[in-house]
Design an enzyme around this catalytic site. Structure first.
Site, PDB file in Angstrom:
ATOM      1  N   TYR A 170     -73.988 -61.820 -21.505  1.00 50.09           N
ATOM      2  CA  TYR A 170     -72.879 -61.977 -22.457  1.00 50.09           C
ATOM      3  C   TYR A 170     -71.897 -63.029 -21.939  1.00 50.09           C
ATOM      4  O   TYR A 170     -71.531 -63.971 -22.660  1.00 50.09           O
ATOM      5  CB  TYR A 170     -72.184 -60.622 -22.618  1.00 50.09           C
TER       6      TYR A 170
HETATM    7  N1  LIG Z   1     -64.305 -56.443 -28.901  1.00 58.27           N
HETATM    8  C1  LIG Z   1     -64.000 -57.138 -27.798  1.00 58.27           C
HETATM    9  O1  LIG Z   1     -63.455 -56.612 -26.821  1.00 58.27           O
HETATM   10  C2  LIG Z   1     -64.303 -58.608 -27.742  1.00 58.27           C
HETATM   11  C3  LIG Z   1     -63.714 -59.341 -26.698  1.00 58.27           C
HETATM   12  C4  LIG Z   1     -63.965 -60.693 -26.619  1.00 58.27           C
HETATM   13  C5  LIG Z   1     -64.774 -61.303 -27.544  1.00 58.27           C
HETATM   14  N2  LIG Z   1     -65.349 -60.578 -28.549  1.00 58.27           N
HETATM   15  C6  LIG Z   1     -66.210 -61.281 -29.479  1.00 58.27           C
HETATM   16  O2  LIG Z   1     -65.721 -61.126 -30.786  1.00 58.27           O
HETATM   17  C7  LIG Z   1     -66.815 -61.199 -31.705  1.00 58.27           C
HETATM   18  C8  LIG Z   1     -66.748 -60.004 -32.637  1.00 58.27           C
HETATM   19  O3  LIG Z   1     -66.861 -58.842 -31.839  1.00 58.27           O
HETATM   20  P1  LIG Z   1     -66.405 -57.393 -32.323  1.00 58.27           P
HETATM   21  O4  LIG Z   1     -65.749 -56.771 -31.161  1.00 58.27           O
HETATM   22  O5  LIG Z   1     -65.708 -57.468 -33.612  1.00 58.27           O
HETATM   23  O6  LIG Z   1     -67.841 -56.734 -32.461  1.00 58.27           O
HETATM   24  P2  LIG Z   1     -68.488 -55.770 -33.561  1.00 58.27           P
HETATM   25  O7  LIG Z   1     -67.460 -54.832 -34.090  1.00 58.27           O
HETATM   26  O8  LIG Z   1     -69.692 -55.239 -32.911  1.00 58.27           O
HETATM   27  O9  LIG Z   1     -68.878 -56.782 -34.729  1.00 58.27           O
HETATM   28  C9  LIG Z   1     -69.888 -57.724 -34.518  1.00 58.27           C
HETATM   29  C10 LIG Z   1     -70.089 -58.499 -35.793  1.00 58.27           C
HETATM   30  O10 LIG Z   1     -71.195 -59.400 -35.600  1.00 58.27           O
HETATM   31  C11 LIG Z   1     -72.198 -59.136 -36.589  1.00 58.27           C
HETATM   32  N3  LIG Z   1     -73.513 -59.311 -35.997  1.00 58.27           N
HETATM   33  C12 LIG Z   1     -74.026 -58.673 -34.913  1.00 58.27           C
HETATM   34  N4  LIG Z   1     -75.290 -59.061 -34.697  1.00 58.27           N
HETATM   35  C13 LIG Z   1     -75.596 -59.955 -35.677  1.00 58.27           C
HETATM   36  C14 LIG Z   1     -76.765 -60.685 -36.009  1.00 58.27           C
HETATM   37  N5  LIG Z   1     -77.909 -60.573 -35.303  1.00 58.27           N
HETATM   38  N6  LIG Z   1     -76.739 -61.516 -37.088  1.00 58.27           N
HETATM   39  C15 LIG Z   1     -75.608 -61.624 -37.835  1.00 58.27           C
HETATM   40  N7  LIG Z   1     -74.463 -60.955 -37.565  1.00 58.27           N
HETATM   41  C16 LIG Z   1     -74.466 -60.119 -36.502  1.00 58.27           C
HETATM   42  C17 LIG Z   1     -71.950 -57.678 -37.000  1.00 58.27           C
HETATM   43  O11 LIG Z   1     -72.378 -57.421 -38.323  1.00 58.27           O
HETATM   44  P3  LIG Z   1     -73.749 -56.668 -38.700  1.00 58.27           P
HETATM   45  O12 LIG Z   1     -73.982 -55.589 -37.693  1.00 58.27           O
HETATM   46  O13 LIG Z   1     -73.509 -56.185 -40.090  1.00 58.27           O
HETATM   47  O14 LIG Z   1     -74.784 -57.753 -38.630  1.00 58.27           O
HETATM   48  C18 LIG Z   1     -70.435 -57.594 -36.950  1.00 58.27           C
HETATM   49  O15 LIG Z   1     -69.875 -58.101 -38.128  1.00 58.27           O
HETATM   50  C19 LIG Z   1     -68.094 -61.259 -30.865  1.00 58.27           C
HETATM   51  O16 LIG Z   1     -68.538 -62.591 -30.758  1.00 58.27           O
HETATM   52  C20 LIG Z   1     -67.627 -60.758 -29.521  1.00 58.27           C
HETATM   53  O17 LIG Z   1     -68.411 -61.267 -28.482  1.00 58.27           O
HETATM   54  C21 LIG Z   1     -65.128 -59.236 -28.676  1.00 58.27           C
END
Ligand SMILES: NC(=O)c1ccc[n+]([C@@H]2O[C@H](COP(=O)([O-])OP(=O)(O)OC[C@H]3O[C@@H](n4cnc5c(N)ncnc54)[C@H](OP(=O)(O)O)[C@@H]3O)[C@@H](O)[C@H]2O)c1
Length: 282
Positions: A170
């Site tokens: 990641y």
């Molecule tokens: N939460 C944190 O602490 C954090 C911190 C730093 C960065 N981020 C980044 O922020 C972004 C969003 O994260 P989040 O925390 O909101 O995660 P999340 O709640 O797990 O949401 C992930 C999103 O990505 C979509 N997704 C996952 N796999 C996919 C695939 N194979 N094809 C198309 N869409 C896909 C999911 O939709 P579906 O499942 O419907 O496809 C969902 O809309 C990510 O890039 C993550 O790395 C998160």
């Protein structure tokens, strides 16, 4: 140049693609952009959840069209961009936010030291987090080049800046997204396309329920965040809106850290009493 500060933070009439818009940070980004005046194409795998986000956008008086796709499939990025650009009549803003952590047997995100991690998990994370980012940027380029207010935001992570044990795949892909954003920012600057990476810290979403929902682990993680708390998805969304808006018109090639101070050297460690590590003594 916007006439007022309020106008500088609006994206009135902009055509925006947000990926990962079904939940979490991406959904919050979509709603923030809608609040600020954008019309949207929403991407993720779950069409039902996209409909729900689209309904929220409509309640805010803006248009939202679904552009579903699975970024585990190499052809998805091009198809999603084409569908979004056709539905909206072009693209001014792209927030590529979809991303994954490696999952355990139940599909939930799991932390695994690199020496025990599976190659399949590495490949899956690289495919979704990095390869799809590269493809999506490539396909979005002609649409953004045709816009007079183009902004591309890659949702990276503080993990891509500081490195994070047990999340090596990641963190490596998130670092690569920052590098990609910086390279494209320079390469595409004279075409008027701004490219930035947004690097949230620990944010309360489905991705992090495994940690936020477990008191000892959550307490231990938050002890390393100087502000001492989880971020909410809206806080990342407002930063993404800023990067996409005219307020950031002179800002490109940057990695904006939104991490409660986690990345400040020693900032999260100095003088803060910490609970015992749930992983045992190092
Ligand atoms: N939460 C944190 O602490 C954090 C911190 C730093 C960065 N981020 C980044 O922020 C972004 C969003 O994260 P989040 O925390 O909101 O995660 P999340 O709640 O797990 O949401 C992930 C999103 O990505 C979509 N997704 C996952 N796999 C996919 C695939 N194979 N094809 C198309 N869409 C896909 C999911 O939709 P579906 O499942 O419907 O496809 C969902 O809309 C990510 O890039 C993550 O790395 C998160």
């Amino acid at each position: 140049m916007p006439g007022t500060t309020a106008e500088a933070f609006r994206v009135e009439g902009a055509r925006a693609l947000v990926t990962g818009a079904s939940r979490g940070i991406g959904r919050a980004v979509a709603l923030a952009l809608a609040d600020a005046g954008a019309d949207l194409a929403l991407s993720a795998r779950s069409e039902e959840a996209l409909k729900d986000t689209a309904a929220e956008v409509a309640r805010r008086g803006r248009t939202a069209v679904p552009a579903p796709g699975d970024f585990a499939r190499p052809a998805a990025a091009g198809a999603v961009v084409d569908e979004a650009a056709e539905a909206l009549g072009g693209l001014d803003i792209v927030v590529h936010n979809a991303g994954i952590l490696p999952g355990g047997p139940d599909g939930a995100p799991q932390l695994t030291p690199h020496q025990y991690a599976r190659q399949d998990d590495w490949d899956a994370v690289v495919t979704v987090n990095l390869n799809a980012s590269a493809a999506l940027c490539r396909h979005a380029h002609p649409h953004l080049a045709a816009s007079s207010r183009a902004s591309l935001v890659l949702m990276s992570s503080v993990a891509g800046v500081v490195g994070t044990p047990m999340m090596e795949a990641y963190a490596a892909t998130k670092a690569a997204q920052i590098s990609l954003a910086r390279s494209l920012a320079v390469g595409w600057a004279r075409e008027g396309i701004r490219v930035n990476a947004l690097c949230p810290g620990w944010t309360r979403t489905d991705m992090t329920t495994f940690a936020s929902g477990t008191a000892p682990l959550s307490d231990w993680l938050m002890a390393h965040v100087p502000l001492g708390r989880w971020a909410e998805p809206e806080e990342a969304a407002w930063a993404a809106l800023y990067l996409a808006s005219p307020a950031a018109a002179f800002l490109t090639g940057q990695a904006l850290l939104l991490d409660g101070g986690l990345s400040v050297p020693d900032g999260g460690l100095a003088g803060i009493p910490k609970p015992a590590s749930p992983f045992g003594e190092a």
